[in-house]
Design a protein around this motif. Structure first.
Motif, PDB file in Angstrom:
ATOM      1  N   PRO A 130      -9.412   3.021 -18.371  1.00  0.00           N
ATOM      2  CA  PRO A 130      -9.919   4.050 -17.463  1.00  0.00           C
ATOM      3  C   PRO A 130      -9.250   4.001 -16.096  1.00  0.00           C
ATOM      4  N   ILE A 145      -4.702   7.924 -17.669  1.00  0.00           N
ATOM      5  CA  ILE A 145      -5.208   9.269 -17.958  1.00  0.00           C
ATOM      6  C   ILE A 145      -4.163  10.324 -17.610  1.00  0.00           C
ATOM      7  N   ALA A 157     -11.352   7.126 -22.289  1.00  0.00           N
ATOM      8  CA  ALA A 157     -10.964   6.158 -21.258  1.00  0.00           C
ATOM      9  C   ALA A 157     -12.053   5.106 -21.125  1.00  0.00           C
ATOM     10  N   MET A 158     -11.781   3.911 -21.671  1.00  0.00           N
ATOM     11  CA  MET A 158     -12.791   2.854 -21.701  1.00  0.00           C
ATOM     12  C   MET A 158     -12.128   1.493 -21.546  1.00  0.00           C
ATOM     13  N   GLN A 159     -12.850   0.563 -20.961  1.00  0.00           N
ATOM     14  CA  GLN A 159     -12.398  -0.816 -20.822  1.00  0.00           C
ATOM     15  C   GLN A 159     -12.984  -1.655 -21.950  1.00  0.00           C
TER      16      GLN A 159
END
Length: 265
Positions: free
Chosen positions: A168, A173, A188-190
């Motif tokens: 993210p 992005i 969008a992720m950790q």
């Protein structure tokens, strides 16, 4: 000791924390502002270590050439490479800088995870993987990150078939958007992610194929395979690049590396 650590992995954070606790001075270099934020967030917040960090921890961010690394490394006792197994170019630059600056190089490398699944196909290069993917149908969950995303534009109807999971960060992005992915196709992720969360995401986007890197336990590889297997998905996995062998001191744990570093004069 005065250590120059190049991080980008969970192992890098773990090593930094343990090196500080052992009394070493540590300068950590990460590629991006996002990486610096993650490093700071993941370091222990114990009062004892917080006081140590204020005196003995320095964080740098920004991508460096081999020449820049060599110049930076001169006053240090050792270079510690705790970068991602797939950060092949960075490792080459660190090795070159180590030779130029005459500073010992140590590699902290996560061990591979052994996974067996009959629908798992392994590839040595991204071109091989994308070529094979061109002969498939159905939605694809792409979890290889944003770095090599351009290569997947070779797949017919890629903006419709591919759903991309990236960090993210604005950089990740923006790269997805520049290649043509709509917001609805960007996740969008950790990570790392549990089996159940992976299953939920794969199902939500009706994906029949998972594309991933064999990035070890810290990269959540086993959890991704377990989720794909539960959903009877195909898996296309990219093998890590071959690590340099000649004269390289490689360790799989922070403890082993710290023990070896204690013998450096």
């Amino acid at each position: 000791m005065n250590l120059l650590v190049f991080a980008g992995t969970t192992e890098g954070t773990d090593f930094t924390q343990k090196a500080l606790s052992a009394g070493h001075t540590v300068t950590v270099s990460v590629a991006t502002d996002y990486g610096a934020d993650v490093l700071k967030a993941n370091l222990s917040s114990s009062p004892e270590l917080t006081a140590i960090r204020e005196k003995k921890l320095h964080i740098l961010h920004g991508r460096l050439s081999a020449e820049e690394i060599a110049s930076l490394a001169v006053p240090f006792d050792a270079i510690v490479d705790a970068t991602h197994p797939f950060a092949e170019e960075v490792t080459k630059n660190l090795l070159a800088a180590s030779r130029t600056a005459s500073v010992p190089y140590f590699r902290l490398l996560r061990p591979p995870v052994s996974v067996r699944y009959e629908k798992l196909r392994e590839f040595k290069t991204i071109p091989e993987l994308t070529h094979a993917l061109c002969d498939t149908t159905g939605n694809v969950f792409l979890s290889t990150g944003s770095r090599d995303l351009d290569a997947f534009a070779a797949i017919p109807n890629y903006t419709e078939r591919l759903f991309v999971r990236v960090l993210p960060s604005a950089e990740s992005i923006e790269k997805c958007r520049a290649i043509g992915f709509a917001q609805s196709h960007i996740i969008a992720m950790q990570g790392a992610f549990s089996v159940e969360l992976n299953k939920s995401l794969f199902s939500e986007y009706h994906c029949r194929i998972l594309v991933t890197k064999e990035s070890g336990s810290a990269g959540g590889f086993a959890e991704k395979i377990a989720a794909a297997q539960a959903l009877d998905m195909e898996v296309f996995a990219l093998l890590p690049p071959q690590e340099p062998k000649l004269g390289i001191r490689t360790f799989s744990t922070a403890e082993d590396m710290l023990s070896a570093l204690s013998g450096v004069k």
